[in-house]
Design a protein around this motif. Structure first.
Motif, PDB file in Angstrom:
ATOM      1  N   VAL A 109       0.917  -1.129  -0.258  1.00  9.23           N
ATOM      2  CA  VAL A 109       0.008   0.025   0.128  1.00  9.23           C
ATOM      3  C   VAL A 109       1.397   1.327   0.044  1.00  9.23           C
ATOM      4  CG1 VAL A 109      -1.700   1.272   1.315  1.00  9.23           C
ATOM      5  CG2 VAL A 109      -2.203  -0.472   0.666  1.00  9.23           C
ATOM      6  N   MET A 110       1.007   2.198  -1.230  1.00  5.29           N
ATOM      7  CA  MET A 110       1.264   3.940  -0.963  1.00  5.29           C
ATOM      8  C   MET A 110       0.639   5.020  -0.074  1.00  5.29           C
ATOM      9  SD  MET A 110       3.278   3.778  -4.436  1.00  5.29           S
ATOM     10  CE  MET A 110       4.029   2.253  -4.914  1.00  5.29           C
ATOM     11  N   ALA A 111       0.493   5.095   0.785  1.00  9.12           N
ATOM     12  CA  ALA A 111      -0.051   5.917   1.528  1.00  9.12           C
ATOM     13  C   ALA A 111       0.362   7.090   0.781  1.00  9.12           C
ATOM     14  CB  ALA A 111       0.003   5.938   2.831  1.00  9.12           C
ATOM     15  N   ILE A 112      -0.473   7.806  -0.186  1.00  9.70           N
ATOM     16  CA  ILE A 112       0.143   8.777  -1.099  1.00  9.70           C
ATOM     17  C   ILE A 112      -0.102  10.211  -0.629  1.00  9.70           C
ATOM     18  CG2 ILE A 112       0.097   7.442  -2.950  1.00  9.70           C
ATOM     19  CD1 ILE A 112      -2.473   8.738  -4.106  1.00  9.70           C
ATOM     20  N   GLY A 113      -1.554  10.312   0.494  1.00  7.72           N
ATOM     21  CA  GLY A 113      -1.620  11.185   0.916  1.00  7.72           C
ATOM     22  C   GLY A 113      -1.080  12.595   2.179  1.00  7.72           C
ATOM     23  N   ALA A 114      -1.297  13.569   2.204  1.00  8.27           N
ATOM     24  CA  ALA A 114      -0.336  14.382   3.120  1.00  8.27           C
ATOM     25  C   ALA A 114      -0.944  15.357   3.339  1.00  8.27           C
ATOM     26  CB  ALA A 114       1.517  15.038   2.410  1.00  8.27           C
ATOM     27  N   SER A 115      -0.741  15.829   4.743  1.00  7.71           N
ATOM     28  CA  SER A 115      -2.058  17.312   5.265  1.00  7.71           C
ATOM     29  C   SER A 115      -1.273  18.065   4.691  1.00  7.71           C
ATOM     30  CB  SER A 115      -1.553  17.309   6.766  1.00  7.71           C
ATOM     31  OG  SER A 115      -0.339  17.126   7.063  1.00  7.71           O
TER      32      SER A 115
ATOM     33  N   ALA B 104       4.120  12.828  -7.124  1.00  9.48           N
ATOM     34  CA  ALA B 104       3.684  11.463  -8.226  1.00  9.48           C
ATOM     35  C   ALA B 104       4.631  11.027  -8.471  1.00  9.48           C
ATOM     36  CB  ALA B 104       2.629  12.505  -8.877  1.00  9.48           C
ATOM     37  N   ARG B 105       5.429  11.614  -9.371  1.00  7.98           N
ATOM     38  CA  ARG B 105       6.906  11.341 -10.125  1.00  7.98           C
ATOM     39  C   ARG B 105       7.237  10.151  -9.221  1.00  7.98           C
ATOM     40  NH1 ARG B 105      11.894  12.560 -10.302  1.00  7.98           N
ATOM     41  NH2 ARG B 105      11.888  14.667  -9.546  1.00  7.98           N
ATOM     42  N   ARG B 106       8.018  10.400  -8.226  1.00  2.73           N
ATOM     43  CA  ARG B 106       7.997   9.636  -7.233  1.00  2.73           C
ATOM     44  C   ARG B 106       7.313   7.905  -7.353  1.00  2.73           C
ATOM     45  NH1 ARG B 106       9.563  14.130  -5.681  1.00  2.73           N
ATOM     46  NH2 ARG B 106      12.240  14.830  -6.547  1.00  2.73           N
TER      47      ARG B 106
ATOM     48  N   SER C 211      -3.960   9.912  -7.811  1.00  2.00           N
ATOM     49  CA  SER C 211      -3.901   8.856  -7.517  1.00  2.00           C
ATOM     50  C   SER C 211      -4.000   8.429  -9.603  1.00  2.00           C
ATOM     51  CB  SER C 211      -4.868   7.996  -7.195  1.00  2.00           C
ATOM     52  OG  SER C 211      -6.322   8.437  -7.796  1.00  2.00           O
ATOM     53  N   LEU C 212      -4.403   8.812  -9.619  1.00  3.06           N
ATOM     54  CA  LEU C 212      -4.706   9.299 -11.648  1.00  3.06           C
ATOM     55  C   LEU C 212      -3.562   9.746 -12.277  1.00  3.06           C
ATOM     56  CD1 LEU C 212      -8.411  10.199 -12.084  1.00  3.06           C
ATOM     57  CD2 LEU C 212      -7.479   8.279 -11.342  1.00  3.06           C
TER      58      LEU C 212
ATOM     59  N   ARG D  90      15.655   8.626  -3.455  1.00  4.36           N
ATOM     60  CA  ARG D  90      14.608   8.087  -4.578  1.00  4.36           C
ATOM     61  C   ARG D  90      13.740   7.119  -4.486  1.00  4.36           C
ATOM     62  NH1 ARG D  90      19.062   5.314  -6.943  1.00  4.36           N
ATOM     63  NH2 ARG D  90      20.419   6.147  -4.845  1.00  4.36           N
ATOM     64  N   ALA D  91      13.375   5.937  -5.271  1.00  6.90           N
ATOM     65  CA  ALA D  91      12.594   5.253  -5.597  1.00  6.90           C
ATOM     66  C   ALA D  91      12.870   4.099  -5.436  1.00  6.90           C
ATOM     67  CB  ALA D  91      11.771   5.304  -7.289  1.00  6.90           C
ATOM     68  N   GLU D  92      14.450   3.462  -5.848  1.00  6.04           N
ATOM     69  CA  GLU D  92      14.858   2.666  -5.538  1.00  6.04           C
ATOM     70  C   GLU D  92      15.558   2.464  -4.154  1.00  6.04           C
ATOM     71  OE1 GLU D  92      15.763   4.561  -9.684  1.00  6.04           O
ATOM     72  OE2 GLU D  92      15.722   4.941  -7.879  1.00  6.04           O
ATOM     73  N   GLN D  93      16.193   3.573  -3.951  1.00  8.02           N
ATOM     74  CA  GLN D  93      16.366   3.426  -2.537  1.00  8.02           C
ATOM     75  C   GLN D  93      15.066   3.127  -1.683  1.00  8.02           C
ATOM     76  OE1 GLN D  93      17.837   7.463  -1.516  1.00  8.02           O
ATOM     77  NE2 GLN D  93      19.056   6.971  -0.579  1.00  8.02           N
ATOM     78  N   VAL D  94      13.652   3.579  -1.753  1.00  8.80           N
ATOM     79  CA  VAL D  94      12.774   2.865  -0.620  1.00  8.80           C
ATOM     80  C   VAL D  94      12.514   1.592  -1.206  1.00  8.80           C
ATOM     81  CG1 VAL D  94      10.504   3.471  -0.909  1.00  8.80           C
ATOM     82  CG2 VAL D  94      11.549   5.266  -1.170  1.00  8.80           C
ATOM     83  N   MET D  95      12.864   0.944  -2.361  1.00 11.86           N
ATOM     84  CA  MET D  95      12.379  -0.496  -2.591  1.00 11.86           C
ATOM     85  C   MET D  95      12.872  -2.169  -2.360  1.00 11.86           C
ATOM     86  SD  MET D  95      11.568  -2.821  -6.882  1.00 11.86           S
ATOM     87  CE  MET D  95      13.810  -2.624  -6.734  1.00 11.86           C
TER      88      MET D  95
END
Length: 344
Positions: A185-191, A199-201, A228-229, A311-316
């Motif tokens: 799950v990606m929790a994409i929200g932020a207050s 979005a890009r990352r 999300s879209l 970076r996305a690679e680090q997170v993965m």
């Protein structure tokens, strides 16, 4: 509790439960701002008698005036409390005035709080007092822990935990069954915009995970529908069937989705804290913000001088390590849920 966020509520909930254990009938009335969504997160708990909205300072994004705002707000709020004949108030805050004035108006005889200001000390009826946390991490959880320990409700920090509604689990298990396993799950929200990884990352991370055959859920509220879209549109077409956007769910169903996933990756947001509280291994893209120390077992922090440096690679790589450490052979959401319910 006067703080506005769902994450703030998660950090305090176990201490509310401990207060309830020393209260009449083992229950408490929880008084929090409506933006914490306490009815959805705690309303089904047997130790919660009632949830009352303390609607003093809505977030600016709501564009409205709170029902308990203004000079007369404490008096209005006190009148609402008076009819409930409450015996004791425990204030998880160092801000003294308005809430305590309301409790005086309501005739609440026992008033407990941090006692960190002279006005609070004048209005509280019982000690002991605490010293506010002064370390490098976010202090709210540490301050709540100190109050609970000072009053003997616990002997050390209590890791936040939430229970999941079984009916919500049933609904979400059916909705997610078409996605491949393991599920992230990606929790994409932020207050706040400065907490948003972007979005890009998120698109890059979803692409990396889906390329490995994993399932991905983009989880947020209605405010994250456009985001999300944008993430979905950035994915290669063959991978889109492995990624599902869910931004229309009620809070209990969002909690159930988090409990069914193997990992959660998200911004510094309430949903990321909820994921850890239901036993899901959670990676929070934190950037330069103060660390969170309330759950060192389920939460891993990605810190850097700026969010753009992560970076996305680090997170993965971090997510894949978590998958190995938590056992990556689970056959799907049903088995993951059985593990989660045992943990909470």
């Amino acid at each position: 509790m006067r703080h506005n966020g769902m994450g703030d509520l998660v950090w305090h909930a176990e201490y509310f439960r401990l207060v309830a254990a020393t209260s009449r009938d083992g229950q408490v009335t929880v008084v929090v701002p409506p933006s914490t969504r306490a009815r959805d997160l705690l309303g089904h708990e047997p130790w919660v008698r009632e949830v009352i909205d303390y609607d003093r300072r809505p977030r600016r994004s709501e564009g409205r005036r709170g029902r308990h705002s203004g000079l007369t707000g404490p008096l209005r709020f006190g009148a609402e409390l008076a009819c409930r004949q409450l015996d004791r108030m425990v204030l998880f805050s160092d801000r003294p005035g308005r809430t305590l004035v309301a409790c005086l108006r309501a005739g609440i005889g026992t008033r407990i709080g941090y006692g960190t200001t002279w006005l609070q000390r004048r209005l509280l009826t019982e000690g002991p007092r605490i010293a506010l946390y002064q370390g490098p991490a976010v202090g709210l959880y540490h301050d709540a822990t100190a109050l609970a320990m000072a009053h003997g409700w616990c002997h050390g920090p209590v890791v936040p935990r939430l229970t999941v509604r079984p009916d919500a689990v049933h609904r979400m298990r059916e909705r997610l069954q078409a996605l491949p396993w393991p599920l992230h799950v990606m929790a994409i929200g932020a207050s706040e915009t400065y907490k948003q990884w972007g979005a890009r990352r998120f698109t890059a991370l979803a692409t990396l995970l889906a390329t490995r055959g994993h399932g991905v859920v983009l989880l947020g509220g209605p405010a994250e529908t456009a985001l999300s879209l944008e993430i979905l549109s950035g994915l290669p077409q063959p991978l889109r069937r492995q990624v599902m956007a869910l931004t229309d769910l009620p809070v209990p169903d969002s909690v159930a989705v988090l409990s069914l996933a193997q990992t959660c990756i998200g911004n510094d947001t309430g949903m990321s804290n909820i994921a850890a509280a239901v036993g899901t291994s959670t990676t929070i893209v934190l950037g330069p913000r103060p660390p969170l120390e309330h759950d060192p077992v389920h939460i891993t922090l990605m810190q850097a001088p700026s969010l753009e440096d992560i970076r996305a690679e680090q997170v993965m790589q971090q997510v894949l390590q978590l998958r190995v450490s938590t056992g990556g052979t689970s056959p799907g959401p049903g088995a993951r849920q059985a593990q989660s319910l045992r943990m909470v």
